[in-house]
Design a protein around this motif. Structure first.
Motif, PDB file in Angstrom:
ATOM      1  N   PRO A   1      28.330  31.624  60.809  1.00  0.00           N
ATOM      2  CA  PRO A   1      28.779  31.700  59.421  1.00  0.00           C
ATOM      3  C   PRO A   1      28.847  30.311  58.793  1.00  0.00           C
ATOM      4  O   PRO A   1      29.146  29.333  59.469  1.00  0.00           O
TER       5      PRO A   1
ATOM      6  N   LEU B   1      34.106  36.736  55.802  1.00  0.00           N
ATOM      7  CA  LEU B   1      33.035  36.603  56.794  1.00  0.00           C
ATOM      8  C   LEU B   1      33.202  37.559  57.980  1.00  0.00           C
ATOM      9  O   LEU B   1      32.221  37.956  58.602  1.00  0.00           O
TER      10      LEU B   1
ATOM     11  N   LYS C   1      31.034  40.676  58.477  1.00  0.00           N
ATOM     12  CA  LYS C   1      29.705  40.511  59.075  1.00  0.00           C
ATOM     13  C   LYS C   1      29.773  39.981  60.510  1.00  0.00           C
ATOM     14  O   LYS C   1      28.903  40.265  61.319  1.00  0.00           O
ATOM     15  N   TYR C   2      30.807  39.210  60.807  1.00  0.00           N
ATOM     16  CA  TYR C   2      30.941  38.552  62.111  1.00  0.00           C
ATOM     17  C   TYR C   2      32.197  39.067  62.818  1.00  0.00           C
ATOM     18  O   TYR C   2      33.291  38.527  62.613  1.00  0.00           O
TER      19      TYR C   2
ATOM     20  N   GLU D   1      27.515  31.666  52.772  1.00  0.00           N
ATOM     21  CA  GLU D   1      27.955  33.048  52.602  1.00  0.00           C
ATOM     22  C   GLU D   1      29.214  33.158  51.746  1.00  0.00           C
ATOM     23  O   GLU D   1      29.518  34.229  51.225  1.00  0.00           O
TER      24      GLU D   1
END
Length: 165
Positions: free
Chosen positions: A2, A129, A132-133, A58
């Motif tokens: 990220p 984040l 997504k992670y 991001e």
């Protein structure tokens, strides 16, 4: 990995923004920190925002004081989440900065944290984040458990002190 951009309106904002950068790095988030101005370098700020997604960012955290237009200008040129970090200035104790960020017109949102709320700016970026992670979500859960343990420890200490009264 990220990646978050941390943009300051002036290098004088760095003592506050430093905690944002440290927190992001503690969570193994790649950080790029820059100084640019909504007023003195508007073309550079706009180009940065337009290119940010292509450059792998991001989330953008934008710290600014006084008129504090930087987060709004960046948000106007990107679809990435922009987090505004109002910096306390000598005038109005940062309330001017806060209001500049939270009073964005419809269609140009800027998520905004407290005045000088640099750690929360980082944690909000990490929460975004973590969608997504997943490893970030796990780390955030651990972080929150550690905070709770600190409260429990303080409560235990208080109970001992109260029992001695």
């Amino acid at each position: 990995m990220p990646k978050v951009a941390v943009i300051m309106g002036s290098k004088s904002d760095f003592p506050i923004v430093e905690e944002t950068i440290k927190t992001l790095k503690e969570f193994d988030v790649e950080v790029e920190a820059r100084v640019m101005s909504a007023h003195r370098t508007p073309d550079i700020s706009a180009k940065f925002a337009v290119d940010a997604k292509e450059e792998g960012f991001e989330v953008i955290i934008a710290a600014a004081g006084k008129a504090a237009h930087l987060p709004g200008v960046l948000a106007a040129y990107t679809t990435l989440p922009v987090i505004g970090l109002p910096i306390k200035s000598s005038m109005l104790d940062g309330l001017d900065s806060l209001l500049s960020m939270v009073q964005m017109p419809s269609g140009v949102p800027v998520a905004t944290v407290a005045i000088n709320g640099s750690k929360n700016a980082a944690l909000l970026a990490i929460q975004i984040l973590s969608i997504k992670y997943p490893h970030l979500s796990d780390r955030l859960n651990s972080y929150k458990r550690e905070m709770a343990e600190g409260v429990f420890s303080q409560d235990d200490e208080l109970q001992v002190e109260v029992s001695k009264l």
